[in-house]
Motif scaffolding. Structure first.
Motif, mmCIF file in Angstrom:
data_model
loop_
_atom_site.group_PDB
_atom_site.id
_atom_site.type_symbol
_atom_site.label_atom_id
_atom_site.label_comp_id
_atom_site.label_asym_id
_atom_site.label_seq_id
_atom_site.Cartn_x
_atom_site.Cartn_y
_atom_site.Cartn_z
ATOM 1 N N PRO A 132 -1.476 -4.347 -13.584
ATOM 2 C CA PRO A 132 -1.973 -3.500 -12.492
ATOM 3 C C PRO A 132 -2.006 -2.029 -12.911
ATOM 4 C CG PRO A 132 0.242 -4.298 -12.015
ATOM 5 C CD PRO A 132 -0.178 -4.953 -13.279
ATOM 6 N N GLU A 133 -2.803 -1.245 -12.216
ATOM 7 C CA GLU A 133 -2.848 0.197 -12.472
ATOM 8 C C GLU A 133 -1.519 0.810 -12.055
ATOM 9 O OE1 GLU A 133 -5.223 2.236 -13.697
ATOM 10 O OE2 GLU A 133 -6.408 0.469 -14.213
ATOM 11 N N GLN B 94 -1.337 2.623 -8.758
ATOM 12 C CA GLN B 94 -1.341 1.862 -7.509
ATOM 13 C C GLN B 94 0.053 1.405 -7.115
ATOM 14 O OE1 GLN B 94 -4.340 1.168 -5.857
ATOM 15 N NE2 GLN B 94 -5.303 2.473 -7.400
ATOM 16 N N LEU B 95 1.001 1.518 -8.044
ATOM 17 C CA LEU B 95 2.339 0.993 -7.774
ATOM 18 C C LEU B 95 3.287 2.052 -7.240
ATOM 19 C CD1 LEU B 95 2.865 -1.287 -10.897
ATOM 20 C CD2 LEU B 95 1.829 -1.832 -8.712
ATOM 21 N N THR C 30 3.111 6.073 -5.372
ATOM 22 C CA THR C 30 2.241 7.155 -4.915
ATOM 23 C C THR C 30 3.071 8.373 -4.530
ATOM 24 O OG1 THR C 30 2.285 6.352 -2.653
ATOM 25 C CG2 THR C 30 0.463 5.605 -4.017
ATOM 26 N N ASP D 213 -3.184 9.823 -12.278
ATOM 27 C CA ASP D 213 -3.181 8.394 -12.619
ATOM 28 C C ASP D 213 -1.965 8.029 -13.466
ATOM 29 O OD1 ASP D 213 -5.415 7.747 -11.243
ATOM 30 O OD2 ASP D 213 -6.792 8.014 -12.936
ATOM 31 N N LEU E 160 1.598 0.951 0.084
ATOM 32 C CA LEU E 160 1.245 0.261 -1.160
ATOM 33 C C LEU E 160 0.723 -1.130 -0.815
ATOM 34 C CD1 LEU E 160 4.291 1.141 -3.449
ATOM 35 C CD2 LEU E 160 2.054 2.252 -3.355
ATOM 36 N N ASN E 161 -0.367 -1.500 -1.457
ATOM 37 C CA ASN E 161 -0.949 -2.811 -1.221
ATOM 38 C C ASN E 161 -0.347 -3.816 -2.209
ATOM 39 O OD1 ASN E 161 -2.525 -4.977 -0.725
ATOM 40 N ND2 ASN E 161 -4.492 -3.964 -1.137
ATOM 41 N N GLU F 227 -1.206 -6.558 -3.188
ATOM 42 C CA GLU F 227 -2.192 -7.161 -4.095
ATOM 43 C C GLU F 227 -2.436 -6.307 -5.338
ATOM 44 O OE1 GLU F 227 -5.835 -8.142 -2.090
ATOM 45 O OE2 GLU F 227 -4.763 -9.489 -0.721
ATOM 46 N N ASP F 228 -2.233 -4.981 -5.183
ATOM 47 C CA ASP F 228 -2.455 -4.086 -6.321
ATOM 48 C C ASP F 228 -1.417 -4.267 -7.422
ATOM 49 O OD1 ASP F 228 -4.664 -2.997 -5.167
ATOM 50 O OD2 ASP F 228 -3.565 -1.362 -4.197
ATOM 51 N N SER F 229 -0.253 -4.845 -7.057
ATOM 52 C CA SER F 229 0.797 -4.993 -8.070
ATOM 53 C C SER F 229 0.749 -6.385 -8.718
ATOM 54 C CB SER F 229 2.167 -4.755 -7.447
ATOM 55 O OG SER F 229 2.410 -5.684 -6.422
ATOM 56 N N GLU F 230 -0.254 -7.168 -8.375
ATOM 57 C CA GLU F 230 -0.358 -8.512 -8.921
ATOM 58 C C GLU F 230 -0.787 -8.473 -10.401
ATOM 59 O OE1 GLU F 230 -3.083 -11.967 -7.551
ATOM 60 O OE2 GLU F 230 -1.929 -11.281 -5.806
#
Lengths: 76, 357
Positions: free
Chosen positions: B143-144, B147-148, B150, B198, B229-230, B232-235
């Motif tokens: 994952p980016e 995104q994990l 912020t 980023d 935090l979503n 799904e973004d950490s998948e």
């Protein structure tokens, strides 16, 4: 495959004599760095160079070749 | 140590006969593990035909000898297919009119498999690292990082003295300065300072280190929790691949997998015994074993006596390669069960049974 030696390359270090599993099982004293008491072994150092005695006993495992520092013993 | 694989060096061969049907035996040297099971060749009642001879595997694997691992005597080979059926790694392929006998119901087939369940796999790569044949490839998309975690960060460029402390200390290399030599026209040591959001993980090291308090930064996860935090973004997404040609079904992947995603079915059951008294620790078995079953134990402290060779039968496929290569007959491999698809042929049934030792 055949076991070959090149006495010109040999340093007489005896590593192959000690490393060879067949040699050690025929003449266990060579494992301790002593000379063999019998000529039944595959190879021995004689007059400072390696000499083959019973090369037909070789099982071609390649251990001597792996340990020889000067490529003086090999399988071909 | 040496590894029991060889590069492809055109040591493969084909034996062929064509009359009403075209029978062909193909050998792949780089797949062959040198176990010698194929030496029990010959399906006919007279038994062994000795058409296949195992090479000097110890020397072939451990030195750079350019020799094929097995030799087939074309004059003795009757193209029966026994060697192909009994090969645990599919190094010998036997075809009749272009169709592999592995795909024909009338011929028995050793039952073995290795699979990784994609739904369970977490792509940790443990199996890829452990696989003794390098047969597993795990591809993963991480994952980016942005995104994990912020937060917010701002550098007051008017207060900043361009000392470079934050740039040097930033663990994520997120801060960059445009260093320059001062001139009388522009007497500053840096023209600009920037934060790559980023890369920034909002650890606040820069804020604490700044000597003139020019940096304002806050981690939103620490202050407000992870509500924005979503998940799904950490998948971690990925895929796994087992090269069937290289895989020897040793079970390393199954044993090492932390989430039980890998399942391996071995073709043989058996027993491996090592006579410690006969062993001279030459290492031929360690080098030849295609499954990394054997290793030399390391003493935990100086002077401690350890076993000459360590074995873990969890990974053993009972192929017998070690027994064949041992120069002093210190190893015994027993095959007690052979798992294969059923066959109506009694001679094939008894031949499959003869793989037991």
């Amino acid at each position: 495959m055949e076991l070959k030696v090149n006495q010109d390359n040999c340093l007489g270090c005896g590593v192959c004599v000690v490393a060879c599993p067949v040699n050690v099982s025929i003449s266990p004293e060579v494992a301790g760095g002593h000379g063999s008491k019998t000529e039944e072994v595959i190879m021995m150092v004689e007059n400072g160079v390696i000499k083959l005695f019973s090369e037909e006993k070789c099982t071609k495992c390649g251990t001597c070749q792996l340990f020889c520092p000067t490529d003086a013993i090999w399988l071909e | 140590m040496v590894s029991n694989t060889k590069e492809v060096r055109a040591l493969d061969f084909d034996v062929e006969r064509s009359a009403e049907e075209d029978r062909k035996l193909s050998f792949k040297d780089e797949v062959c593990i040198g176990c010698g099971i194929c030496e029990k060749c010959g399906i006919c009642e007279k038994g062994r035909r000795d058409a296949i001879e195992l090479g000097d595997i110890g020397a072939i694997v451990r030195t750079d000898a350019d020799e094929s691992k097995i030799c087939v005597d074309e004059n003795k080979c009757v193209l029966c297919g026994m060697c192909s059926v009994s090969c645990p790694v599919d190094a010998l392929e036997f075809t009749i009119d272009g169709e592999s006998i592995k795909d024909m119901d009338v011929y028995p087939k050793l039952l073995s498999s290795a699979e990784i369940d994609e739904d369970t796999c977490i792509y940790c790569k443990a199996c890829e690292t452990a696989c003794p044949r390098e047969a597993i490839t795990i591809a993963r998309d991480l994952p980016e990082r942005s995104q994990l975690v912020t937060g917010e960060i701002e550098i007051d460029k008017d207060t900043c003295i361009n000392c470079g402390v934050c740039e040097e200390m930033c663990p994520a290399d997120a801060i960059t300065m445009d260093h320059k030599l001062p001139t009388s026209y522009d007497p500053t040591v840096s023209s600009d300072i920037n934060v790559d959001t980023d890369k920034c993980v909002y650890c606040l090291v820069c804020k604490k280190a700044c000597p003139v308090d020019a940096i304002k930064a806050v981690c939103r996860s620490c202050s407000y929790g992870e509500y924005d935090l979503n998940p799904e973004d950490s998948e971690i997404k990925g895929s796994s691949f087992i090269d069937d040609e290289l895989c020897v079904r040793c079970g390393w992947c199954e044993e090492i997998c932390p989430v039980d995603a890998a399942k391996v079915k071995k073709p043989f059951e058996g027993e491996l015994t090592i006579d410690e008294d006969k062993c001279t620790t030459c290492g031929a078995c360690v080098d030849i074993c295609p499954c990394d079953v054997l290793s030399f134990p390391q003493p935990a402290e100086a002077g401690q006596m350890v076993d000459k060779v360590f074995k873990d039968e969890k990974y053993c496929i009972y192929c017998g390669a070690c027994e064949n290569v041992c120069p002093v007959e210190a190893i015994e491999v027993k095959r007690t069960a052979v798992d294969h698809t059923p066959t109506k042929s009694k001679s094939w049934e008894s031949k499959m049974d003869s793989l037991k030792t």
